[in-house]
Design an enzyme around this catalytic site. Structure first.
Site, PDB file in Angstrom:
ATOM      1  NE  ARG A 224      -4.337   8.297   6.237  1.00 46.07           N
ATOM      2  CZ  ARG A 224      -3.975   7.238   5.535  1.00 46.07           C
ATOM      3  NH1 ARG A 224      -4.578   6.078   5.741  1.00 46.07           N
ATOM      4  NH2 ARG A 224      -3.028   7.315   4.629  1.00 46.07           N
TER       5      ARG A 224
ATOM      6  CG  ASP B 108      -8.201  -3.437   1.288  1.00 49.49           C
ATOM      7  OD1 ASP B 108      -7.080  -3.401   0.752  1.00 49.49           O
ATOM      8  OD2 ASP B 108      -8.495  -2.755   2.282  1.00 49.49           O
TER       9      ASP B 108
END
Length: 267
Positions: free
Chosen positions: A36, A138
């Site tokens: 990532r 979030d």
């Protein structure tokens, strides 16, 4: 680019990530971290992930650190995940006394918004266009921006009832072929904001139902208890907390009672 991260750099990154997010990155996550971060490091033009970590964390680059947190906390989801919860929510709505006031739901780890919009479709179906509100939060600002766009690959609707797909979504055409857009009228009752479950929460108000699903699995037991203890007081008496079916709460805070797997009631 050298696709390797040293023990020292990984430990530095993991410590910082835990401090910011509350999530511990064990060594089993090393390959995920490498995968990532390689794109972010490439965009920065560095020769190795070790150099990237050095620049971002030891160099105190807060803007780039936000991008790192976004990348490491982003998880793909889909509409109507774990359908038993939506069946139970439909029962709650069916048994709700008349004149109860606005029905409020919190999607506490909303990711890119599929969960929040799934709830919205059910509420619109059972309650009508008004009289309800959904808050989605979030840690990642990147996924919240995606949630606000409400544009998704069609395959994420594989578990969505066909009637809901027809009523609440627009099928993409031309350059948007293979995508869907959640209807604007539905989106009007869904609001997204950034929140860190491991820190003091913003003023969200109280909720009839809280979806806290598929996020506790990333935390150690003390952090799980801390999060649930912070979330539970925001549930109205008689309201409900939904967790992921792979997540268990070994110690419930006062006022929460187990109802059935992954569902708890505020007493």
């Amino acid at each position: 680019m050298q696709l390797h991260i040293s023990d020292r750099a990984f430990a530095t990154l993991a410590d910082t990530f835990h401090r910011v997010s509350g999530i511990r990155l064990g060594d089993s996550k090393r390959q995920m971290v490498i995968g990532r971060l390689q794109r972010l490091a490439g965009e920065r033009g560095v020769a190795s992930l070790d150099e990237y970590v050095e620049q971002v964390i030891r160099g105190g680059d807060q803007k780039e650190l936000t991008r790192v947190i976004d990348r490491l906390t982003t998880n793909e989801t889909y509409f109507f995940r774990e359908p038993a919860h939506f069946d139970y929510l439909a029962q709650i709505l069916a048994n709700r006394p008349a004149g109860s006031g606005p029905f409020r739901v919190w999607s506490a780890a909303s990711s890119s918004g599929e969960e929040a919009y799934s709830i919205a479709m059910l509420l619109a179906d059972k309650l009508g266009k008004t009289g309800w509100e959904i808050i989605g939060t979030d840690l990642s600002t990147a996924v919240l921006q995606s949630a606000q766009k409400a544009l998704y690959p069609m395959e994420r609707a594989r578990d969505m009832p066909a009637s809901y797909l027809k009523r609440f979504c627009l099928r993409g055409q031309g350059p948007y072929e293979g995508q869907l857009l959640v209807d604007k009228a539905l989106r009007a009752n869904v609001h997204f904001m950034q929140a860190n479950l491991m820190q003091k929460l913003p003023d969200l108000g109280s909720f009839d139902v809280v979806f806290l699903r598929n996020v506790l699995i990333y935390f150690d037991p003390p952090s799980k208890q801390e999060i649930v203890g912070r979330v539970a007081p925001l549930i109205k008496k008689g309201g409900f907390l939904f967790t992921g079916h792979s997540e268990s709460l070994s110690q419930l805070p006062p006022g929460l009672a187990h109802v059935q797997p992954a569902i708890y009631a505020r007493t």
